[in-house]
Design an enzyme around this catalytic site. Sequence first.
Site, PDB file in Angstrom:
ATOM      1  N   TYR A 104       0.826  -1.198   0.000  1.00 48.43           N
ATOM      2  CA  TYR A 104       0.000   0.000   0.000  1.00 48.43           C
ATOM      3  C   TYR A 104       0.862   1.251   0.000  1.00 48.43           C
ATOM      4  O   TYR A 104       0.568   2.226  -0.686  1.00 48.43           O
ATOM      5  CB  TYR A 104      -0.937  -0.013   1.209  1.00 48.43           C
ATOM      6  CG  TYR A 104      -2.003  -1.069   1.100  1.00 48.43           C
ATOM      7  CD1 TYR A 104      -3.124  -0.874   0.329  1.00 48.43           C
ATOM      8  CD2 TYR A 104      -1.866  -2.290   1.750  1.00 48.43           C
ATOM      9  CE1 TYR A 104      -4.093  -1.853   0.206  1.00 48.43           C
ATOM     10  CE2 TYR A 104      -2.823  -3.274   1.639  1.00 48.43           C
ATOM     11  CZ  TYR A 104      -3.936  -3.046   0.874  1.00 48.43           C
ATOM     12  OH  TYR A 104      -4.880  -4.032   0.752  1.00 48.43           O
ATOM     13  N   ARG A 119      -2.739   4.371   4.063  1.00 48.68           N
ATOM     14  CA  ARG A 119      -4.085   4.040   4.517  1.00 48.68           C
ATOM     15  C   ARG A 119      -5.158   4.584   3.577  1.00 48.68           C
ATOM     16  O   ARG A 119      -6.171   3.957   3.335  1.00 48.68           O
ATOM     17  CB  ARG A 119      -4.292   4.601   5.915  1.00 48.68           C
ATOM     18  CG  ARG A 119      -5.364   3.883   6.633  1.00 48.68           C
ATOM     19  CD  ARG A 119      -5.237   4.092   8.115  1.00 48.68           C
ATOM     20  NE  ARG A 119      -6.336   3.436   8.769  1.00 48.68           N
ATOM     21  CZ  ARG A 119      -6.598   3.567  10.048  1.00 48.68           C
ATOM     22  NH1 ARG A 119      -5.834   4.312  10.787  1.00 48.68           N
ATOM     23  NH2 ARG A 119      -7.606   2.939  10.577  1.00 48.68           N
ATOM     24  N   ASN A 128     -12.942  -0.783  -4.590  1.00 48.85           N
ATOM     25  CA  ASN A 128     -13.176  -1.206  -5.962  1.00 48.85           C
ATOM     26  C   ASN A 128     -14.257  -2.271  -6.034  1.00 48.85           C
ATOM     27  O   ASN A 128     -14.419  -3.059  -5.125  1.00 48.85           O
ATOM     28  CB  ASN A 128     -11.871  -1.679  -6.612  1.00 48.85           C
ATOM     29  CG  ASN A 128     -11.733  -3.180  -6.563  1.00 48.85           C
ATOM     30  OD1 ASN A 128     -12.338  -3.876  -7.362  1.00 48.85           O
ATOM     31  ND2 ASN A 128     -10.955  -3.659  -5.619  1.00 48.85           N
ATOM     32  N   CYS A 136      -6.665  -6.299  -7.295  1.00 50.72           N
ATOM     33  CA  CYS A 136      -6.346  -5.812  -5.968  1.00 50.72           C
ATOM     34  C   CYS A 136      -5.746  -6.917  -5.108  1.00 50.72           C
ATOM     35  O   CYS A 136      -5.212  -6.657  -4.040  1.00 50.72           O
ATOM     36  CB  CYS A 136      -7.586  -5.243  -5.295  1.00 50.72           C
ATOM     37  SG  CYS A 136      -9.014  -6.290  -5.430  1.00 50.72           S
ATOM     38  N   HIS A 137      -5.806  -8.140  -5.590  1.00 50.29           N
ATOM     39  CA  HIS A 137      -5.214  -9.226  -4.819  1.00 50.29           C
ATOM     40  C   HIS A 137      -3.698  -9.175  -4.885  1.00 50.29           C
ATOM     41  O   HIS A 137      -3.025  -9.908  -4.175  1.00 50.29           O
ATOM     42  CB  HIS A 137      -5.711 -10.561  -5.358  1.00 50.29           C
ATOM     43  CG  HIS A 137      -5.465 -10.766  -6.816  1.00 50.29           C
ATOM     44  ND1 HIS A 137      -6.326 -10.280  -7.782  1.00 50.29           N
ATOM     45  CD2 HIS A 137      -4.449 -11.347  -7.483  1.00 50.29           C
ATOM     46  CE1 HIS A 137      -5.837 -10.596  -8.974  1.00 50.29           C
ATOM     47  NE2 HIS A 137      -4.691 -11.238  -8.828  1.00 50.29           N
ATOM     48  N   GLU A 163      -0.863 -17.100  -9.826  1.00 49.03           N
ATOM     49  CA  GLU A 163      -0.084 -16.167 -10.629  1.00 49.03           C
ATOM     50  C   GLU A 163       1.397 -16.436 -10.465  1.00 49.03           C
ATOM     51  O   GLU A 163       2.161 -16.368 -11.423  1.00 49.03           O
ATOM     52  CB  GLU A 163      -0.413 -14.730 -10.231  1.00 49.03           C
ATOM     53  CG  GLU A 163      -1.825 -14.334 -10.601  1.00 49.03           C
ATOM     54  CD  GLU A 163      -2.009 -12.837 -10.589  1.00 49.03           C
ATOM     55  OE1 GLU A 163      -1.106 -12.136 -10.100  1.00 49.03           O
ATOM     56  OE2 GLU A 163      -3.045 -12.372 -11.074  1.00 49.03           O
TER      57      GLU A 163
END
Length: 170
Positions: A104, A119, A128, A136-137, A163
Amino acid sequence: MLNYTVFTFKFGTALAVYEDDTIVYISLGFDNQELVQEMKSDFKAIDEPINANVDQKTVESLKHYLNNQETPQPKYSYHLFGTEFQRNVWDCLIQSKRGETFTYSGLAEKLGLGANSSRAVANAVGANKISILIPCHRILRKDGDLGGYRWGPDIKRKLLLEEAQSLNAV
DNA sequence: CTTAAGTGTCTTT
DNA sequence: AAAGACACTTAAG
């Protein structure tokens, strides 16, 4: 006219909302009723009615994508609901490649926000509404933890694992 | 290990 | 306009 459909895929059940061939929303889970419920509450701000008509072609290509995790497909255009800030964050993710991971804070820096506004970024990422198509994973905590996932950490773990494997296979 | 403070944006009073 | 919630991070007990 918005439509939605529920179908199963490799890791569970998915609910997709789309308008013609534009994907607007995808959520993941394991219970059809829950997914529908969640979708309806997410779309409470939208007046348009949602029919359960199924555009077979759209669904098939989407299923294929979810099951095979190929590189992002240009034929999907995304209509992203959200603020400008949120779309900026999401764009970063959409442009990422398979196997790539972020933190992040790293994402925050990339957006020119400084590493400690992580944050805020996390907040935007979490907002999303299109799972998998917005990857986002691929975001992990800086301390190595998996971090949260809106549709369940199990699915996140599986996606990342797959992946990573497909990356090694190449 | 646990706690606390810093941080930016969004949602809800 | 203000308060609280967060898919976080870092530093200090």
